[in-house]
Design a protein around this motif. Structure first.
Motif, PDB file in Angstrom:
ATOM      1  N   VAL A  77       0.859  -1.192   0.000  1.00  0.00           N
ATOM      2  CA  VAL A  77       0.000   0.000   0.000  1.00  0.00           C
ATOM      3  C   VAL A  77       0.889   1.234   0.000  1.00  0.00           C
ATOM      4  O   VAL A  77       1.840   1.317   0.781  1.00  0.00           O
ATOM      5  N   GLN A  92      -4.206  -7.415   5.821  1.00  0.00           N
ATOM      6  CA  GLN A  92      -5.552  -7.062   5.398  1.00  0.00           C
ATOM      7  C   GLN A  92      -6.506  -8.245   5.558  1.00  0.00           C
ATOM      8  O   GLN A  92      -6.103  -9.405   5.503  1.00  0.00           O
ATOM      9  N   ASN A 108      -3.915   0.648  -2.722  1.00  0.00           N
ATOM     10  CA  ASN A 108      -3.386  -0.712  -2.842  1.00  0.00           C
ATOM     11  C   ASN A 108      -2.650  -0.834  -4.177  1.00  0.00           C
ATOM     12  O   ASN A 108      -3.231  -0.594  -5.242  1.00  0.00           O
ATOM     13  N   GLU A 165      -7.352   2.503   0.042  1.00  0.00           N
ATOM     14  CA  GLU A 165      -6.975   1.904   1.313  1.00  0.00           C
ATOM     15  C   GLU A 165      -6.990   2.897   2.474  1.00  0.00           C
ATOM     16  O   GLU A 165      -6.759   2.501   3.612  1.00  0.00           O
ATOM     17  N   TYR A 206      -7.019  -1.289   5.744  1.00  0.00           N
ATOM     18  CA  TYR A 206      -6.186  -2.418   6.168  1.00  0.00           C
ATOM     19  C   TYR A 206      -6.007  -2.403   7.692  1.00  0.00           C
ATOM     20  O   TYR A 206      -6.611  -1.595   8.404  1.00  0.00           O
TER      21      TYR A 206
END
Length: 422
Positions: free
Chosen positions: A292, A305, A362, A369, A383
């Motif tokens: 990420v 995640q 991501n 994210e 996440y």
């Protein structure tokens, strides 16, 4: 598909998928039969944290790493108890673990807690099937070993979206986790909505100097606001976020009144409160090796995640060109990695809460994210920065929340190395 002869130690078991595939194997946990949504997790270690994560409620977890259970079960890595996952699929289960912290084997642990599991499955073929067909309904059975029968029953079983699993896994009573952090430092008071919160999250908040009051998922926001906390946290949790409208209502009641932070399901309900749409990913993100990019620092984090749903960034609202590198329209033919290549953290305008910035992307599939509200104190991540299990690249998120509650600027522009020693 493999048809195995029982070796006398464990009964035969059958795994069946709604697409018609099936796999014979051996029971590696409790005997019986379970139905759920099958997903795969790519972590190489951390199976205890995975199976005890409440976010797996209603799901059958396939572990892609071939040998599972080698270091047994210990007393400190539980993320939730009792276990809520529907079932477990592995290739090779270890019955004689070796580790100084181990107190029992994984198969014994599963059997004692009533979790149905199957081993001797070709998890490579199964993972490919899930990648190509998406997360789907499935069943593990030691009682119905007729593939045609079990596949038919899987097709008739309900989908995971038809049940509110958050209500199943949330605490029923309020409790407090004392603040840690530096001695003599006044603790920040945080109220955490437990939608299936992993124990590691409360520990990270505590280490960041927060006294955490954990409340049930359906606690009215008025009661939380009466507690006059320094901030409110919305946790991870299982299932479709559409099934928990009371949590979305609680987010709306808190946004703009005090600092807000959310993780995973928390990110989804915060996004929904801001008017964004939620989509179901083809097979989700489950593992401890997802790259990420933090668009504010340009640093790449390897993250843990566990989710099947996520927000659609373009649905928050129109772009603000002067804050989005001069881009005035959401790129139609590219995913969000467009912004990571451009090294730009784009900003949109929502109808109710002003500007929202995309902070994390991501790098595997270009999904959002992380978001940050610019006109009110709030941010969230899709996440798991607590990293239980997983890398510690993102633990700065808890320091960021503390900085936000203290009114500090640029609270998210933290080097990924900060906070790793919590």
């Amino acid at each position: 598909m493999n048809l195995l002869v029982d070796n006398g130690r464990h009964p035969k078991a059958l795994l069946a998928l709604e697409n018609g595939m099936y796999f014979f194997g051996r029971s590696a946990g409790a005997e019986g039969e379970i139905f759920g949504e099958i997903v795969f997790n790519t972590s190489m270690v951390g199976y205890q944290e995975i199976i005890s994560d409440p976010s797996y409620a209603g799901q059958i977890v396939t572990l892609t790493y071939p040998q599972i259970g080698n270091y047994g079960i210990n007393e400190k890595d539980m993320q939730g108890d009792p276990l809520h996952l529907a079932g477990l699929v592995v290739h090779d289960m270890c019955y004689t673990p070796s580790n100084w912290q181990s107190v029992e084997s994984l198969p014994n642990f599963l059997e004692q807690r009533g979790v149905v599991a199957i081993e001797d499955v070709d998890t490579r073929a199964l993972t490919i099937a899930i990648r190509e067909g998406g997360a789907m309904r499935a069943a593990i059975s030691t009682t119905d070993l007729d593939p045609e029968s079990l596949v038919a029953r899987v097709k008739a079983s309900p989908s995971i979206a038809e049940h509110n699993y958050v209500a199943d896994v949330s605490t029923s009573d309020r409790y407090v986790v004392p603040a840690g952090g530096a001695a003599g430092e006044k603790p920040l008071r945080v109220v955490a909505y437990d939608c299936g919160e992993k124990k590691g999250i409360a520990k990270r908040l505590s280490a960041a100097g927060c006294e955490v009051t954990v409340v049930p998922w359906d606690t009215p926001a008025e009661k939380v606001l009466e507690m006059d906390p320094d901030g409110v946290f919305f946790s991870n949790g299982p299932g479709d976020p559409v099934s928990v409208p009371p949590v979305v209502d609680a987010v709306r009641a808190c946004l703009g009144k005090l600092p807000v932070f959310g993780i995973c399901l928390g990110n989804q309900v915060i996004s929904m409160a801001a008017g964004a749409q939620i989509e179901k990913l083809p097979y989700g993100h489950h593992g401890g090796n997802e790259p990420v990019m933090n668009l504010l620092t340009g640093k790449v984090e390897i993250t843990a995640q566990n989710h099947n749903y996520g927000p659609v960034f373009s649905s928050f609202g129109p772009l603000v060109p002067e804050l989005s590198g001069g881009v005035s329209e959401h790129p139609a033919d590219e995913d969000l990695r467009f912004w990571s290549r451009a090294h730009v953290a784009p900003v949109v305008t929502t109808k109710e809460y002003g500007r929202v910035r995309l902070t994390h992307v991501n790098l595997n599939d270009g999904t959002p994210e992380g978001i940050q509200f610019l006109d009110i104190p709030a941010f969230s991540m899709q996440y798991h920065p607590e990293a239980k299990p997983g890398p510690n690249d993102s633990t700065y998120a808890f320091s960021a929340f503390a900085k936000l509650m203290r009114g500090e600027d640029d609270y998210l522009a933290i080097d990924v190395r900060e906070g790793r020693r919590f």
